[in-house]
Design an enzyme around this catalytic site. Structure first.
Site, PDB file in Angstrom:
ATOM      1  N   ASP A  40      27.510  60.734  51.656  1.00 17.22           N
ATOM      2  CA  ASP A  40      26.771  61.739  52.338  1.00 17.22           C
ATOM      3  C   ASP A  40      26.996  61.665  53.680  1.00 17.22           C
ATOM      4  O   ASP A  40      27.624  60.881  54.379  1.00 17.22           O
ATOM      5  CB  ASP A  40      25.165  61.195  52.013  1.00 17.22           C
ATOM      6  CG  ASP A  40      24.178  62.459  52.218  1.00 17.22           C
ATOM      7  OD1 ASP A  40      24.294  63.489  52.745  1.00 17.22           O
ATOM      8  OD2 ASP A  40      23.206  62.302  51.640  1.00 17.22           O
ATOM      9  N   ASP A  98      20.837  71.077  49.162  1.00 21.06           N
ATOM     10  CA  ASP A  98      19.611  70.452  48.803  1.00 21.06           C
ATOM     11  C   ASP A  98      18.569  71.110  48.388  1.00 21.06           C
ATOM     12  O   ASP A  98      17.320  70.722  47.780  1.00 21.06           O
ATOM     13  CB  ASP A  98      18.779  69.576  50.149  1.00 21.06           C
ATOM     14  CG  ASP A  98      19.662  68.380  50.351  1.00 21.06           C
ATOM     15  OD1 ASP A  98      20.454  67.819  49.495  1.00 21.06           O
ATOM     16  OD2 ASP A  98      19.244  67.847  51.646  1.00 21.06           O
TER      17      ASP A  98
HETATM   18  C1  DGJ Z   1      20.740  64.325  51.605  1.00 20.71           C
HETATM   19  C2  DGJ Z   1      21.469  64.602  50.303  1.00 20.71           C
HETATM   20  O1  DGJ Z   1      21.759  66.123  50.167  1.00 20.71           O
HETATM   21  C3  DGJ Z   1      20.302  64.366  49.135  1.00 20.71           C
HETATM   22  O2  DGJ Z   1      20.859  64.833  47.859  1.00 20.71           O
HETATM   23  C4  DGJ Z   1      20.010  62.924  49.246  1.00 20.71           C
HETATM   24  O3  DGJ Z   1      21.122  62.189  48.844  1.00 20.71           O
HETATM   25  C5  DGJ Z   1      19.624  62.466  50.535  1.00 20.71           C
HETATM   26  N1  DGJ Z   1      20.486  63.103  51.693  1.00 20.71           N
HETATM   27  C6  DGJ Z   1      19.202  60.980  50.702  1.00 20.71           C
HETATM   28  O4  DGJ Z   1      19.085  60.565  51.962  1.00 20.71           O
END
Ligand code: DGJ
Length: 711
Positions: free
Chosen positions: A460, A530
């Protein structure tokens, strides 16, 4: 023969299955673009090298068609290359020197690389342009290598990957994507008029706000027909694509690493290589464009060990438990996930350091022993016993001020002296351009993967880069950080992939903030957004599919109502929306009713059957959520004998019923069985010209239809 050379007239013609791309050297030794589009003969291009003169203000109009335009002399268009020599001279004069032909390393397209060698007329700067012909997908991969053959450094101020000249059209429409967090990959278009249209990222990542690809047509192309010229840049940091229409009607697309805040000191003997810019042409509309790019991604871009395998159905516990992870809770979820057929169980954020919320712990990459008293091994074993692989989330480029890492290395972040570094999501960005930071990340990742049976990593990156300075680095070199960050990131991924070939990697940046053909050389899949609202996803996924394959598109089924819009839609609708890419589940399975779990199990089993066709078949966008009250996307297997179609009705109005849905990509003379509530048979040509009846009604209704050749 994919590359032809006419020595007498100094012409080059690259030929793919359905396209020709031509360049040539004019009588002043300048490399000019000649042709891009339908197939032509190399001799047809002879007259295209004639000089154009207009007035003493535009004495060298022909330079608007330069193949890789240097800034210098009487050239006033967007340059591909701008440099400063050690004596302060900033005028660049590139002359054609020679060419060479090569066989590509991957041997996928024999004899398919043309290199054109240019040199400055006085200074020791060599410019090497590479053209790799991807014949089967009508694509050309271009890049430039800049080598300092002298003894003094040369400052690069602009170093783009390629200039794409679009042929004369009656009008020019540019298609591209923009967006923001939770709204990535939204298709947009504009007519190009005199001046420039720029899409870019200055955030250090590819960004949610635009994506580095373009398409140009005459305004009349559609999904199935019409000429489209397109390109996609393989770069995951600051990038820029400029579409310029000049007063003489020439349209050029210049793209590469963003020249904003860019500088690179090319020392004696060094070479700077630009990222690849992949360009293509099709007469088969935007659908034809996407299928070419998908095929190319699967065969040429995707990490080779994963090309022939399918993405596993994963469960990710982030939306269910957020930072509140524990062996007990995760085991409950894992049992339910295994029961419905999940193949890979992923723990997201919260497993390490003092990571109980987003204000602490980033950078402390050791297991939180309050949450996992016996280490990760205990849970991994349970998950493996349940028949699933185990995967883990990391965010290596980041640090929370409240972390041991920050306390011991406060100088490891991007930071300008006398300035506060901006916090975003309570975190700062590590200066990955530093070798010691690269080593730190590589070391902890290697240890993590060596010590645990981890088969999947979600990497991430939850904020953009800002204040890109370093405390002890000279100011000019700090402008190199933007590029060095990305290069070090690629090197880390490359090394990890080599050492851990069985691990699948996902690129994520708060959703789809770092998706591009640069990153996808290392990542098997991408977290698209997200926003997991199944309806919003139809548009996000459509935009993603313009460039990137369904196999790399991660889609989760989450809870209803969803967090993005508080919209409630059925489990079936959520599954159908997520089944259009690589399927994942992200809801709180502990809250799903028994009947929902049974339905999920059936849909997971169905997805496994359809997976080869969805992940590696051909995709046809039949109805767009942008323009129609329905969305319909069809996937067809290699020989056209089998297909699956996902159809969504957004909101029924005026008692209207849906028109018949015409399919695509089938064999005209074969008879197909259409598996609807009332099954029937029809020929391929019937299905493609008459279509099938769709009985959807109300709000947010959906159906999955299978079509197979009658055996
Ligand atoms: C952002 C990601 O897009 C989410 O799926 C998740 O992993 C969060 N970060 C976790 O902090």
């Amino acid at each position: 023969m994919s590359i032809q050379v006419n020595e007498e007239h100094q012409l080059f013609l690259l030929t793919t299955k359905n396209m020709c791309y031509g360049i040539g050297v004019d009588n002043k030794g300048q490399l000019l673009h000649t042709h891009w589009g339908e197939k032509v003969k190399i001799e047809d291009c002879i007259h295209l090298l004639q000089p154009y003169y207009h007035s003493h203000f535009d004495a060298e109009v022909d330079r608007e068609r330069e193949e890789y335009s240097p800034w210098g002399g009487l050239s006033f268009t967007e340059p591909a290359l701008k440099v400063k020599f050690h004596d302060g001279v900033r005028d660049l004069k590139l002359q054609y020197k020679s060419y060479s032909l090569h066989v590509s390393d991957d041997m996928l397209d024999e004899g398919s690389i043309l290199e054109i060698h240019l040199q400055d007329a006085y200074y020791s700067l060599d410019v090497n342009l590479t053209y790799k012909v991807i014949a089967e997908f009508d694509l050309i991969e271009r890049k430039a290598s800049l080598t300092n053959k002298g003894t003094e450094p040369i400052q690069l101020e602009i170093a783009q990957s390629a200039v794409w000249s679009i042929p004369a059209l009656e009008a020019y429409r540019m298609v591209y994507v923009t967006g923001k967090w939770q709204e990535e990959f939204q298709i947009k278009s504009c007519m190009l008029t005199e001046g420039k249209k720029v899409i870019e990222s200055r955030r250090g990542i590819t960004s949610h706000h635009a994506n580095p690809w373009f398409a140009v047509d005459n305004g009349a192309a559609n999904e199935t027909s019409g000429a489209v010229w397109f390109g996609s840049l393989a770069w995951s940091g600051n990038w820029k694509i400029t579409a310029e229409k000049t007063a003489f009607g020439n349209v050029r697309i210049v793209g590469g690493i963003n020249d904003f805040d860019f500088e690179w000191s090319l020392k004696a003997g060094e070479t700077f290589e630009t990222p690849a810019f992949i360009g293509g042409y099709t007469a088969e509309g935007f659908g034809g464009m996407s299928r070419r790019l998908h095929g190319y991604q699967l065969k040429y871009i995707m990490p080779s060990s994963k090309q022939t395998t399918y993405r596993k159905i994963l469960y990710n516990s982030w939306e269910a438990t957020e930072f509140n992870v524990s062996v007990r809770e995760q085991t409950f979820l894992a049992q339910k996930a295994a029961e419905i057929g999940v193949e890979l169980f992923v723990i997201d954020d919260g497993w390490f350091g003092k990571r109980n919320h987003d204000k602490a712990g980033l950078g402390d990459w050791y297991v939180n022993t309050e949450k996992f008293p016996n280490g990760l091994g205990e849970l991994i074993e349970r998950i493996n016993t349940l028949g699933m692989d185990f995967g883990l989330w990391v965010e290596p480029e980041m640090v929370n001020p409240d972390s041991e890492l920050y306390r011991s290395h406060p100088d490891w972040i991007y930071h300008f002296p006398n300035r506060e570094s901006s916090l975003a999501r309570n975190q700062l960005v590590l200066n990955l351009s530093k070798p010691e930071v690269k080593t730190f990340i590589l070391d902890f990742m290697t240890k993590l993967l060596q010590e645990n049976n981890i088969k999947f990593i979600k990497w991430d990156m939850n904020r953009a880069i800002s204040e890109p300075g370093g405390l002890h680095d000279p100011a000019p070199e700090q402008r190199e950080f933007w590029v060095r960050h990305v290069l070090h990131l690629y090197e880390i991924w490359d090394e990890l992939r080599t050492c851990f070939p069985d691990v699948t990697f996902e690129t994520c940046s708060s959703g789809g903030g770092r998706v591009d053909f640069g990153m996808l050389r290392y990542a098997d899949q991408a977290w698209v957004s997200d926003n997991t609202d199944a309806f919003d996803r139809l548009k996000i996924q459509e935009g993603f599919s313009y460039t990137y394959s369904a196999q790399s598109m991660m889609c989760w089924v989450t809870d209803s109502p969803g967090h993005a819009n508080h919209r409630s839609v059925s489990l079936k609708y959520r599954f159908h929306s997520a089944m259009m890419g690589s399927l994942g589940i992200g809801g709180d399975l502990n809250k799903w009713t028994d009947s929902e779990l049974i339905e999920a199990k059936e849909l997971v089993a169905l997805y496994k059957e359809l997976r080869p066709m969805i992940q590696q078949g051909k995709q046809y966008r039949l109805h767009s959520p942008r323009t129609e009250p329905t969305t319909a996307v069809q996937y067809v297997n290699d020989d056209g004998s089998e297909s699956v179609i996902f159809v969504f009705l957004h909101s029924q109005q005026f008692g209207n019923f849906m028109p018949r849905l015409r399919l695509n990509g089938l064999q005209s003379d074969q008879i197909y069985q259409v598996e609807l509530a009332e099954p029937f048979t029809m020929s391929g040509s019937g299905l493609m010209s008459i279509g099938i009846p769709i009985a959807l009604g109300g709000d947010f209704d959906s159906v999955l239809i299978r079509v197979r050749v009658v055996g």
